[in-house]
Design a protein around this motif. Sequence first.
Motif, PDB file in Angstrom:
ATOM      1  N   SER A 263       2.059 -18.229   4.163  1.00 13.26           N
ATOM      2  CA  SER A 263       2.646 -16.884   4.078  1.00 13.26           C
ATOM      3  C   SER A 263       1.684 -15.804   4.577  1.00 13.26           C
ATOM      4  O   SER A 263       1.855 -14.630   4.256  1.00 13.26           O
ATOM      5  CB  SER A 263       3.041 -16.589   2.624  1.00 13.26           C
ATOM      6  OG  SER A 263       1.906 -16.704   1.763  1.00 13.26           O
ATOM      7  N   PHE A 264       0.713 -16.178   5.390  1.00 10.71           N
ATOM      8  CA  PHE A 264      -0.287 -15.217   5.852  1.00 10.71           C
ATOM      9  C   PHE A 264       0.333 -14.178   6.790  1.00 10.71           C
ATOM     10  O   PHE A 264       1.013 -14.517   7.752  1.00 10.71           O
ATOM     11  CB  PHE A 264      -1.416 -15.950   6.588  1.00 10.71           C
ATOM     12  CG  PHE A 264      -2.489 -15.034   7.117  1.00 10.71           C
ATOM     13  CD1 PHE A 264      -3.452 -14.527   6.272  1.00 10.71           C
ATOM     14  CD2 PHE A 264      -2.512 -14.675   8.455  1.00 10.71           C
ATOM     15  CE1 PHE A 264      -4.438 -13.676   6.760  1.00 10.71           C
ATOM     16  CE2 PHE A 264      -3.491 -13.831   8.952  1.00 10.71           C
ATOM     17  CZ  PHE A 264      -4.463 -13.325   8.102  1.00 10.71           C
ATOM     18  N   THR A 265       0.101 -12.923   6.490  1.00 14.93           N
ATOM     19  CA  THR A 265       0.593 -11.836   7.348  1.00 14.93           C
ATOM     20  C   THR A 265      -0.519 -10.895   7.776  1.00 14.93           C
ATOM     21  O   THR A 265      -0.269  -9.923   8.486  1.00 14.93           O
ATOM     22  CB  THR A 265       1.681 -11.020   6.620  1.00 14.93           C
ATOM     23  OG1 THR A 265       1.154 -10.514   5.389  1.00 14.93           O
ATOM     24  CG2 THR A 265       2.915 -11.877   6.348  1.00 14.93           C
ATOM     25  N   GLY A 266      -1.736 -11.161   7.354  1.00 22.22           N
ATOM     26  CA  GLY A 266      -2.853 -10.298   7.723  1.00 22.22           C
ATOM     27  C   GLY A 266      -3.721  -9.991   6.517  1.00 22.22           C
ATOM     28  O   GLY A 266      -3.303 -10.164   5.367  1.00 22.22           O
ATOM     29  N   LEU A 267      -4.945  -9.554   6.776  1.00 18.78           N
ATOM     30  CA  LEU A 267      -5.870  -9.212   5.706  1.00 18.78           C
ATOM     31  C   LEU A 267      -5.623  -7.801   5.198  1.00 18.78           C
ATOM     32  O   LEU A 267      -5.312  -6.893   5.977  1.00 18.78           O
ATOM     33  CB  LEU A 267      -7.312  -9.313   6.207  1.00 18.78           C
ATOM     34  CG  LEU A 267      -7.842 -10.703   6.548  1.00 18.78           C
ATOM     35  CD1 LEU A 267      -9.209 -10.592   7.212  1.00 18.78           C
ATOM     36  CD2 LEU A 267      -7.917 -11.577   5.304  1.00 18.78           C
ATOM     37  N   THR A 268      -5.761  -7.620   3.894  1.00 20.36           N
ATOM     38  CA  THR A 268      -5.678  -6.282   3.329  1.00 20.36           C
ATOM     39  C   THR A 268      -6.983  -5.536   3.605  1.00 20.36           C
ATOM     40  O   THR A 268      -7.998  -6.127   4.005  1.00 20.36           O
ATOM     41  CB  THR A 268      -5.456  -6.347   1.810  1.00 20.36           C
ATOM     42  OG1 THR A 268      -6.629  -6.930   1.192  1.00 20.36           O
ATOM     43  CG2 THR A 268      -4.232  -7.179   1.460  1.00 20.36           C
ATOM     44  N   GLU A 269      -6.963  -4.250   3.372  1.00 24.63           N
ATOM     45  CA  GLU A 269      -8.175  -3.444   3.567  1.00 24.63           C
ATOM     46  C   GLU A 269      -9.293  -3.925   2.652  1.00 24.63           C
ATOM     47  O   GLU A 269     -10.458  -3.995   3.056  1.00 24.63           O
ATOM     48  CB  GLU A 269      -7.861  -1.969   3.292  1.00 24.63           C
ATOM     49  CG  GLU A 269      -9.026  -1.035   3.577  1.00 24.63           C
ATOM     50  CD  GLU A 269      -8.669   0.431   3.396  1.00 24.63           C
ATOM     51  OE1 GLU A 269      -9.590   1.237   3.190  1.00 24.63           O
ATOM     52  OE2 GLU A 269      -7.463   0.761   3.462  1.00 24.63           O
ATOM     53  N   LYS A 270      -8.951  -4.297   1.422  1.00 21.38           N
ATOM     54  CA  LYS A 270      -9.957  -4.791   0.489  1.00 21.38           C
ATOM     55  C   LYS A 270     -10.551  -6.111   0.968  1.00 21.38           C
ATOM     56  O   LYS A 270     -11.761  -6.340   0.868  1.00 21.38           O
ATOM     57  CB  LYS A 270      -9.332  -4.977  -0.894  1.00 21.38           C
ATOM     58  CG  LYS A 270     -10.318  -5.477  -1.962  1.00 21.38           C
ATOM     59  CD  LYS A 270      -9.650  -5.623  -3.319  1.00 21.38           C
ATOM     60  CE  LYS A 270     -10.651  -6.122  -4.355  1.00 21.38           C
ATOM     61  NZ  LYS A 270     -10.003  -6.290  -5.685  1.00 21.38           N
ATOM     62  N   GLN A 271      -9.711  -6.992   1.478  1.00 24.40           N
ATOM     63  CA  GLN A 271     -10.199  -8.276   1.978  1.00 24.40           C
ATOM     64  C   GLN A 271     -11.111  -8.089   3.192  1.00 24.40           C
ATOM     65  O   GLN A 271     -12.132  -8.769   3.325  1.00 24.40           O
ATOM     66  CB  GLN A 271      -9.016  -9.178   2.331  1.00 24.40           C
ATOM     67  CG  GLN A 271      -8.256  -9.693   1.119  1.00 24.40           C
ATOM     68  CD  GLN A 271      -6.946 -10.351   1.497  1.00 24.40           C
ATOM     69  OE1 GLN A 271      -6.310 -10.001   2.503  1.00 24.40           O
ATOM     70  NE2 GLN A 271      -6.501 -11.315   0.688  1.00 24.40           N
ATOM     71  N   GLN A 272     -10.752  -7.173   4.084  1.00 23.62           N
ATOM     72  CA  GLN A 272     -11.596  -6.911   5.244  1.00 23.62           C
ATOM     73  C   GLN A 272     -12.949  -6.347   4.814  1.00 23.62           C
ATOM     74  O   GLN A 272     -13.991  -6.715   5.374  1.00 23.62           O
ATOM     75  CB  GLN A 272     -10.889  -5.939   6.194  1.00 23.62           C
ATOM     76  CG  GLN A 272      -9.663  -6.542   6.861  1.00 23.62           C
ATOM     77  CD  GLN A 272      -9.031  -5.609   7.871  1.00 23.62           C
ATOM     78  OE1 GLN A 272      -9.683  -5.152   8.801  1.00 23.62           O
ATOM     79  NE2 GLN A 272      -7.760  -5.312   7.706  1.00 23.62           N
ATOM     80  N   LYS A 273     -12.945  -5.481   3.823  1.00 28.68           N
ATOM     81  CA  LYS A 273     -14.188  -4.922   3.310  1.00 28.68           C
ATOM     82  C   LYS A 273     -15.058  -6.018   2.698  1.00 28.68           C
ATOM     83  O   LYS A 273     -16.288  -6.043   2.872  1.00 28.68           O
ATOM     84  CB  LYS A 273     -13.889  -3.849   2.263  1.00 28.68           C
ATOM     85  CG  LYS A 273     -15.138  -3.183   1.695  1.00 28.68           C
ATOM     86  CD  LYS A 273     -14.785  -2.125   0.664  1.00 28.68           C
ATOM     87  CE  LYS A 273     -16.053  -1.513   0.064  1.00 28.68           C
ATOM     88  NZ  LYS A 273     -15.722  -0.502  -0.993  1.00 28.68           N
ATOM     89  N   THR A 274     -14.426  -6.950   1.988  1.00 30.06           N
ATOM     90  CA  THR A 274     -15.169  -8.051   1.370  1.00 30.06           C
ATOM     91  C   THR A 274     -15.834  -8.924   2.434  1.00 30.06           C
ATOM     92  O   THR A 274     -16.991  -9.327   2.294  1.00 30.06           O
ATOM     93  CB  THR A 274     -14.213  -8.910   0.521  1.00 30.06           C
ATOM     94  OG1 THR A 274     -13.639  -8.094  -0.506  1.00 30.06           O
ATOM     95  CG2 THR A 274     -14.959 -10.080  -0.122  1.00 30.06           C
ATOM     96  N   LEU A 275     -15.108  -9.210   3.508  1.00 26.97           N
ATOM     97  CA  LEU A 275     -15.690 -10.014   4.591  1.00 26.97           C
ATOM     98  C   LEU A 275     -16.841  -9.283   5.272  1.00 26.97           C
ATOM     99  O   LEU A 275     -17.835  -9.905   5.659  1.00 26.97           O
ATOM    100  CB  LEU A 275     -14.609 -10.376   5.614  1.00 26.97           C
ATOM    101  CG  LEU A 275     -13.763 -11.595   5.241  1.00 26.97           C
ATOM    102  CD1 LEU A 275     -12.504 -11.665   6.092  1.00 26.97           C
ATOM    103  CD2 LEU A 275     -14.570 -12.883   5.393  1.00 26.97           C
TER     104      LEU A 275
END
Length: 373
Positions: A263-275
Amino acid sequence: MGYLGEDIKKLGFGLMRLPQKEGLIDVEQVKEMVDLFLEAGFTYFDTAWAYAGSEDAIRQALVERYPRERFQLATKNAAWINCKTKEEAYAQFDTSLKQTGAGYFDFYLLHNLGESRTEYFDRFDMWNWVQEKKRAGLIKHVGFSFHSTPEELEAILTAHPEMEFVQLQINYADWDNPAVQSRRCYEVARKHGKPVVIMEPVKGGMLATPPKSVEKILKDVEPEHSVASWAVRFAANLEGVITVLSGMSNVEQMKDNLSYMRSFTGLTEKQQKTLTEAQEELKRIPLIPCTTCNYCAKVCPEGIGISGSFTAMNYFTLYRDLEVAKGQEGWLVGGHGRKSASECVQCGKCEEVCPQHIHIRDQLVQVSETILK
């Protein structure tokens, strides 16, 4: 995603590291993995003539068990492996057709371009040959896989605009790594309008077990997800990506990948910040600051593989996996015709030209004592 007229989801099944049983590929387990993959709606399978037993295994596990229209199959031609004539290189295609039983290939790649390997494809006129196979209906889409510098990628895509896609090594650890230059290679491909297939998103499994400080950053945010899931999602989040290949080696890895990619549709802003935080933490780990400019190689009287030795040492520092580091050293040094760090005569000429002012002689001693012992 609709790239190249194909309906492909963002997860591809890489068939280089298939499960083993008593020294042979465990075809029964591969069948179970194939079934799970297709049931989840994924369709892209990636093998190669050079992956021992892989084409034969996927014939048994996939081609002979499902209608041909249910999946896309990619394979590759490694003309630089033991080919002295164009006929020997072309024969790899016929071997792949026979071993897979696929009838045709949805994606056909010239395998591992870059450095001296590209010259084989030029010498054997494989750029035109592969187009002939496409016109004959034996190939739907033609591209190449690549492991080298963005400058070389630029040159190849400029010379061969007919190539439809590029397969690149991309992961969050290598994104700004001067030895791999994932970001710059990706940007070159996109500048030329080429969609990208991503390989090594988990860096051969290394990002499933990253340094503890990096693992903590990821687990603190999503304790329920595997650490490896962050690496695959980082790659899948990039624009212009056909699919992200995961070299799954058992049913458990398959189930894990399907659990978050279905069900992947893209990273959230929080997930991108974590990476981004994970990438910054990786940068804080003390590594040899080699940029692989190879000025040192030009002046070394012994032909030592300095930058390759340093890349291998940095692998060990990051992931504490001695066998992988040894493998890297073997490929990047001996595999490229260079001498090992242990053969350094300590003349110091390399240090006189190093833009990063690395104490090269001391670091080569460290490589010898750590990786070559």
